[in-house]
Scaffold this motif. Structure first.
Motif, PDB file in Angstrom:
ATOM      1  N   LEU A 282      48.494 -36.947  38.183  1.00 45.62           N
ATOM      2  CA  LEU A 282      47.915 -35.645  37.504  1.00 45.62           C
ATOM      3  C   LEU A 282      46.388 -35.987  37.325  1.00 45.62           C
ATOM      4  O   LEU A 282      46.045 -36.928  36.730  1.00 45.62           O
ATOM      5  CB  LEU A 282      48.852 -35.252  36.469  1.00 45.62           C
TER       6      LEU A 282
ATOM      7  N   SER B  56      44.734 -30.595  36.223  1.00 46.84           N
ATOM      8  CA  SER B  56      46.116 -30.422  35.903  1.00 46.84           C
ATOM      9  C   SER B  56      46.912 -30.294  37.549  1.00 46.84           C
ATOM     10  O   SER B  56      47.637 -29.340  37.673  1.00 46.84           O
ATOM     11  CB  SER B  56      46.411 -29.027  35.104  1.00 46.84           C
TER      12      SER B  56
ATOM     13  N   LEU C 280      51.412 -26.475  39.695  1.00 46.34           N
ATOM     14  CA  LEU C 280      52.483 -26.534  38.670  1.00 46.34           C
ATOM     15  C   LEU C 280      53.175 -24.962  38.364  1.00 46.34           C
ATOM     16  O   LEU C 280      54.210 -25.027  38.187  1.00 46.34           O
ATOM     17  CB  LEU C 280      51.952 -27.118  37.370  1.00 46.34           C
TER      18      LEU C 280
ATOM     19  N   ARG D  27      49.502 -20.476  34.045  1.00 50.82           N
ATOM     20  CA  ARG D  27      48.494 -21.386  33.612  1.00 50.82           C
ATOM     21  C   ARG D  27      47.578 -20.527  32.717  1.00 50.82           C
ATOM     22  O   ARG D  27      47.039 -19.314  33.017  1.00 50.82           O
ATOM     23  CB  ARG D  27      47.497 -21.626  34.607  1.00 50.82           C
TER      24      ARG D  27
ATOM     25  N   LYS E   3      44.401 -27.245  31.031  1.00 49.11           N
ATOM     26  CA  LYS E   3      45.549 -27.889  30.455  1.00 49.11           C
ATOM     27  C   LYS E   3      46.557 -27.501  29.869  1.00 49.11           C
ATOM     28  O   LYS E   3      47.453 -28.297  29.248  1.00 49.11           O
ATOM     29  CB  LYS E   3      44.770 -29.029  29.638  1.00 49.11           C
TER      30      LYS E   3
ATOM     31  N   CYS F 231      49.248 -30.271  29.694  1.00 47.91           N
ATOM     32  CA  CYS F 231      49.443 -31.096  30.936  1.00 47.91           C
ATOM     33  C   CYS F 231      49.576 -32.533  30.372  1.00 47.91           C
ATOM     34  O   CYS F 231      50.234 -33.405  31.101  1.00 47.91           O
ATOM     35  CB  CYS F 231      48.137 -31.142  31.882  1.00 47.91           C
TER      36      CYS F 231
ATOM     37  N   VAL G 184      53.130 -33.725  30.720  1.00 45.93           N
ATOM     38  CA  VAL G 184      53.889 -33.873  31.994  1.00 45.93           C
ATOM     39  C   VAL G 184      54.383 -35.184  32.330  1.00 45.93           C
ATOM     40  O   VAL G 184      53.463 -36.008  32.127  1.00 45.93           O
ATOM     41  CB  VAL G 184      52.832 -33.232  32.981  1.00 45.93           C
TER      42      VAL G 184
ATOM     43  N   PHE H 179      57.842 -30.703  31.650  1.00 49.16           N
ATOM     44  CA  PHE H 179      57.112 -30.689  30.395  1.00 49.16           C
ATOM     45  C   PHE H 179      57.845 -31.308  29.316  1.00 49.16           C
ATOM     46  O   PHE H 179      58.840 -30.842  28.863  1.00 49.16           O
ATOM     47  CB  PHE H 179      56.520 -29.429  30.052  1.00 49.16           C
TER      48      PHE H 179
END
Length: 346
Positions: A60, A64, A82, A94, A98, A119, A122, A141
């Motif tokens: 990652l 992100s 993502l 988003r 992040k 992020c 994650v 997450f």
């Protein structure tokens, strides 16, 4: 896979460690030789390494974005964003480099900053078929213990598919405490320690069996599941305070109604000559010549990929037959944020 000539002489199938220093980057450490084989600090600025399959690592980056990288050749496979979730119930938005929000498609609500997921939360798993270059990526997450979905993609996908972590009619089967990915099979341990077995090989996903409990009589131990080369699910426990022992269990085949029992496993005294890399969640054939010790547990910490426990690192190998430890005092554990056992070249 073609290995750079400068590294071909050092690659073997003996277990190595990927060390993550506090200052970022990573180092590849060969315990058999007692040295750093390659220092990758600076090669992956701002990146986090989430999981691995052989030389391939799920990365990652600072923006992100997920990718799969061969840490030796630097070959890179870019993955969908993502936000590219295919779901009938929700979407991901988003809200910064992040931060993300998972939005319920059926309800309108005010987006609050405290609902946003970072992020940094994650977590993920990876499997790569080196010969065919097929792969499976699973991620989620790890946000305040609120695990409602994991998402996955395979080679050729342009989006992720959600796997719900809730059962409307059975609270025993909901939630997530950890996962193991072996090939196209995903093993999910629920919050109540039931194991779901999910097949990801088709166009979507399907559960191959009814969820089953993996419960010992000890509630205060650190524990994880693992999968053998034959596909048998094991429960692995250790002392959470000073890590002075490990115990391994298999399902009790004679239990008539495991759903109503609080103790559903039988302790075993060996791994059948195999070795367990607990960071990967599965056993591999032992090979003393290569340094893969039989009936040994290669350990750094419990609770992967979910990091909710906050337990520190303990880099060691535990022999289940002799009940003995080998710890790596030459590795500066205090200067690390993470460490993982892996098998280079496999």
């Amino acid at each position: 896979m073609k290995v750079p000539s400068s590294l071909s002489s050092t690659l073997s199938n003996s277990p190595w460690l990927m060390l993550s220093p506090k200052d970022g980057g990573c180092m590849l450490y060969n315990p058999k030789e007692g040295k750093i084989e390659r220092n990758l600090v600076g090669d992956f600025p701002g990146c986090r390494f989430l999981a691995n399959s052989g030389n391939w690592w799920l990365v990652l980056d600072s923006g992100s974005n997920l990718s799969i990288v061969d840490v030796f050749s630097k070959e890179t496979i870019h993955l969908p964003s993502l936000e590219s979730i295919r779901s009938t119930t929700c979407s991901i938005k988003r809200v910064g480099d992040k931060r993300f929000l998972r939005l319920d498609r059926t309800n309108i609500f005010v987006e609050q900053d405290y609902d946003a997921m970072s992020c940094d939360d994650v977590r993920g798993l990876l499997w790569v078929d080196e010969g065919e270059k097929d792969y499976v990526v699973v991620w989620f997450f790890d946000h305040e213990y609120n695990h409602d979905y994991v998402s996955f993609c395979k080679k050729g996908d342009t989006h992720y598919t959600d796997i719900p972590l809730f059962y409307p009619d059975n609270h025993w089967f909901k939630g997530l405490s950890e996962m193991v990915l072996r090939g196209y099979t995903l093993y999910i341990t629920t919050s109540r320690r039931f194991v779901r077995v999910v097949d990801l090989s088709g166009s979507s996903f399907r559960e191959t069996t009814r969820p089953f409990p993996m419960l010992s009589c000890y509630e205060t131990c650190d524990s994880s599941i693992a999968v053998t080369t034959s596909g048998e699910v094991l429960l692995v426990e250790s002392d959470p305070w000073n890590r002075s022992w490990f115990r391994v269990y298999k399902k009790d085949p004679d239990l008539k109604n495991p759903d109503s029992s609080c103790h559903t496993v039988l302790e075993v005294d060996s791994l059948g000559g195999e070795a367990l890399l607990l960071d990967l969640g599965f056993t591999v054939p032992a090979n003393v010549a290569l340094g893969i010790e039989p009936d040994s547990i290669y350990f750094t910490r419990h609770y992967r990929p979910s990091h909710w426990s906050g337990r520190g690192l303990d880099i060691c190998v535990y022999n289940l037959v002799s009940k003995s430890f080998k710890r790596f005092s030459d590795v500066d554990v205090k200067g690390l944020t993470d460490a993982r056992w892996f098998l280079p070249g496999i």
